[in-house]
Enzyme design. Structure first.
Site, PDB file in Angstrom:
ATOM      1  N   LYS A 111     -52.430 -33.175  -0.754  1.00 25.93           N
ATOM      2  CA  LYS A 111     -51.031 -33.363  -0.355  1.00 25.93           C
ATOM      3  C   LYS A 111     -50.796 -32.739   1.018  1.00 25.93           C
ATOM      4  O   LYS A 111     -51.043 -31.549   1.207  1.00 25.93           O
ATOM      5  CB  LYS A 111     -50.102 -32.723  -1.391  1.00 25.93           C
ATOM      6  CG  LYS A 111     -48.629 -32.943  -1.079  1.00 25.93           C
ATOM      7  CD  LYS A 111     -47.748 -32.536  -2.242  1.00 25.93           C
ATOM      8  CE  LYS A 111     -47.410 -31.064  -2.259  1.00 25.93           C
ATOM      9  NZ  LYS A 111     -46.546 -30.632  -1.150  1.00 25.93           N
ATOM     10  N   ASP A 162     -46.255 -35.864   1.828  1.00 24.53           N
ATOM     11  CA  ASP A 162     -45.051 -35.296   1.216  1.00 24.53           C
ATOM     12  C   ASP A 162     -44.043 -34.931   2.306  1.00 24.53           C
ATOM     13  O   ASP A 162     -43.875 -33.756   2.643  1.00 24.53           O
ATOM     14  CB  ASP A 162     -45.472 -34.055   0.399  1.00 24.53           C
ATOM     15  CG  ASP A 162     -44.304 -33.360  -0.273  1.00 24.53           C
ATOM     16  OD1 ASP A 162     -43.237 -33.978  -0.429  1.00 24.53           O
ATOM     17  OD2 ASP A 162     -44.473 -32.178  -0.656  1.00 24.53           O
ATOM     18  N   LEU A 163     -43.386 -35.958   2.880  1.00 21.56           N
ATOM     19  CA  LEU A 163     -42.399 -35.682   3.938  1.00 21.56           C
ATOM     20  C   LEU A 163     -40.976 -35.903   3.441  1.00 21.56           C
ATOM     21  O   LEU A 163     -40.017 -35.659   4.168  1.00 21.56           O
ATOM     22  CB  LEU A 163     -42.680 -36.556   5.173  1.00 21.56           C
ATOM     23  CG  LEU A 163     -44.015 -36.274   5.876  1.00 21.56           C
ATOM     24  CD1 LEU A 163     -44.178 -37.179   7.107  1.00 21.56           C
ATOM     25  CD2 LEU A 163     -44.146 -34.814   6.301  1.00 21.56           C
ATOM     26  N   LYS A 164     -40.819 -36.392   2.229  1.00 24.68           N
ATOM     27  CA  LYS A 164     -39.497 -36.562   1.594  1.00 24.68           C
ATOM     28  C   LYS A 164     -38.489 -37.197   2.548  1.00 24.68           C
ATOM     29  O   LYS A 164     -37.503 -36.581   2.931  1.00 24.68           O
ATOM     30  CB  LYS A 164     -38.967 -35.221   1.086  1.00 24.68           C
ATOM     31  CG  LYS A 164     -39.871 -34.512   0.095  1.00 24.68           C
ATOM     32  CD  LYS A 164     -39.216 -33.268  -0.491  1.00 24.68           C
ATOM     33  CE  LYS A 164     -40.098 -32.560  -1.493  1.00 24.68           C
ATOM     34  NZ  LYS A 164     -41.252 -31.853  -0.915  1.00 24.68           N
ATOM     35  N   ASP A 171     -32.770 -40.788   4.978  1.00 21.19           N
ATOM     36  CA  ASP A 171     -32.035 -41.212   6.176  1.00 21.19           C
ATOM     37  C   ASP A 171     -31.387 -42.555   5.867  1.00 21.19           C
ATOM     38  O   ASP A 171     -31.387 -42.979   4.717  1.00 21.19           O
ATOM     39  CB  ASP A 171     -33.040 -41.314   7.353  1.00 21.19           C
ATOM     40  CG  ASP A 171     -32.387 -40.988   8.694  1.00 21.19           C
ATOM     41  OD1 ASP A 171     -31.312 -41.566   8.973  1.00 21.19           O
ATOM     42  OD2 ASP A 171     -32.938 -40.172   9.448  1.00 21.19           O
ATOM     43  N   THR A 221     -36.414 -28.649  -7.072  1.00 19.49           N
ATOM     44  CA  THR A 221     -36.426 -27.608  -8.108  1.00 19.49           C
ATOM     45  C   THR A 221     -35.775 -26.316  -7.622  1.00 19.49           C
ATOM     46  O   THR A 221     -35.440 -25.454  -8.419  1.00 19.49           O
ATOM     47  CB  THR A 221     -37.872 -27.302  -8.574  1.00 19.49           C
ATOM     48  OG1 THR A 221     -38.700 -27.251  -7.423  1.00 19.49           O
ATOM     49  CG2 THR A 221     -38.381 -28.335  -9.525  1.00 19.49           C
ATOM     50  N   ARG A 249     -49.009 -23.530 -13.127  1.00 21.82           N
ATOM     51  CA  ARG A 249     -49.687 -22.224 -13.138  1.00 21.82           C
ATOM     52  C   ARG A 249     -50.475 -22.076 -14.420  1.00 21.82           C
ATOM     53  O   ARG A 249     -49.980 -22.451 -15.478  1.00 21.82           O
ATOM     54  CB  ARG A 249     -48.652 -21.082 -13.053  1.00 21.82           C
ATOM     55  CG  ARG A 249     -47.904 -20.997 -11.739  1.00 21.82           C
ATOM     56  CD  ARG A 249     -48.803 -20.588 -10.591  1.00 21.82           C
ATOM     57  NE  ARG A 249     -48.073 -20.460  -9.339  1.00 21.82           N
ATOM     58  CZ  ARG A 249     -47.851 -21.466  -8.478  1.00 21.82           C
ATOM     59  NH1 ARG A 249     -48.312 -22.662  -8.725  1.00 21.82           N
ATOM     60  NH2 ARG A 249     -47.170 -21.254  -7.361  1.00 21.82           N
ATOM     61  N   ARG A 283     -51.118 -22.946  -4.320  1.00 22.60           N
ATOM     62  CA  ARG A 283     -51.602 -21.573  -4.184  1.00 22.60           C
ATOM     63  C   ARG A 283     -52.635 -21.109  -5.208  1.00 22.60           C
ATOM     64  O   ARG A 283     -53.575 -20.397  -4.831  1.00 22.60           O
ATOM     65  CB  ARG A 283     -50.404 -20.607  -4.138  1.00 22.60           C
ATOM     66  CG  ARG A 283     -49.685 -20.696  -2.817  1.00 22.60           C
ATOM     67  CD  ARG A 283     -48.303 -20.123  -2.876  1.00 22.60           C
ATOM     68  NE  ARG A 283     -47.416 -20.968  -3.665  1.00 22.60           N
ATOM     69  CZ  ARG A 283     -46.115 -20.741  -3.833  1.00 22.60           C
ATOM     70  NH1 ARG A 283     -45.571 -19.677  -3.290  1.00 22.60           N
ATOM     71  NH2 ARG A 283     -45.378 -21.569  -4.541  1.00 22.60           N
TER      72      ARG A 283
END
Ligand code: C5P
Length: 254
Positions: free
Chosen positions: A43, A70-72, A75, A134, A195, A225
């Site tokens: 990603k 993933d630039l969301k 516009d 989120t 996680r 992460r």
């Protein structure tokens, strides 16, 4: 569950997306090199894209990884549709837009991407919609004039996305069940906030294990992460793939 066939592990591997949340091509290159035998899709988000530009997509692809851009986009419909066509031309496997940009924005993006794929013989990327970030609470929504509780708003936007011809949504683990029920089995659900037991949660508050997410119906899990910061990122990715594989077996049985 120790015995996992190669086919099963391959199917599990295809469901893991690693978030390349670093700023330079150099760092990204190191991670892609060490993970490309374990991870099929990487990603690329705003941080890396703004720093390195569109060539980062080719850079990852040349090194053997597919890209989720993933630039969301959010516009006016023409702008999002044209940006979506450019993302398609870059050869990404997936990209996303904000469902709150409206039904007509998503429809126009889908229409123009389909047309570009037909006329230019391009591979059609999966088009995903982001519903409610989120990081937003019901209180945040109220301050911008949305009185609907978060869960209802997520579902409303997922349905809009599905009706507009989008392929799926990015959704938190808690949202998977109702979205699956409302939008059907073919609608893709991509889930971040993953996680494993004992992992540092970082800034993620509502987290789920990879197996739990897949058991709840996620098609893809996005992990950043926990893999990036592991002593051995490759081993960590393989452990996650094992958990996904076991969950796929349970899901088939269930
Ligand atoms: O490091 P971590 O596993 O939390 O990374 C999750 C990735 O998914 C990050 O790139 C983050 O921007 C992204 N993401 C998220 N929550 C969302 C949407 C995207 O964490 N609702």
């Amino acid at each position: 569950m120790a015995l996992r066939s190669t086919g099963l592990r391959e199917r599990a591997r295809e469901r893991l997306i690693f978030a390349l949340d670093v700023s330079t091509a150099r760092e990204a290159g190191q991670l892609v090199r060490s993970l490309r035998d374990s991870v099929a899709m990487f990603k690329v988000g705003k941080q890396l894209f703004v720093r390195e530009g569109p060539r980062i997509i080719e850079f990852v692809r040349e090194r053997g990884g597919e890209v989720f851009l993933d630039l969301k986009f959010h516009d006016i419909p023409q702008t999002v549709a044209r940006a979506s066509v450019e993302a398609t031309r870059l050869g990404v496997a997936m990209f996303n837009v904000h469902a709150s940009g409206s039904s007509s924005m998503m429809r126009e993006a889908v229409r123009q991407v389909r047309r570009a794929c037909r006329t230019e013989h391009l591979r059609r990327p999966r088009m995903l919609a982001v519903t409610v970030l989120t990081s937003l609470s019901s209180t945040d929504l109220k301050t911008i004039g949305v009185q609907t509780p978060v869960a209802d708003q997520v579902l409303r936007l997922a349905l809009l996305a599905s009706e507009a011809g989008m392929d799926g949504v990015v959704a938190s683990p808690q949202e998977i069940g109702p979205i699956r029920e409302a939008c059907g089995p073919r609608f893709l659900i991509v889930t971040p906030g993953i996680r494993r037991e004992g992992d540092d949660r970082g800034d993620q508050t509502r987290v789920t294990g990879p197996a739990e997410a897949v058991l709840s119906g996620a098609d893809y899990v996005v992990v950043g992460r926990p893999i990036r910061d592991a002593d051995n990122p490759r081993e960590e990715a393989e452990r996650i793939i094992d958990e996904i594989a076991d969950a796929l077996v349970l899901r088939r049985r269930g």
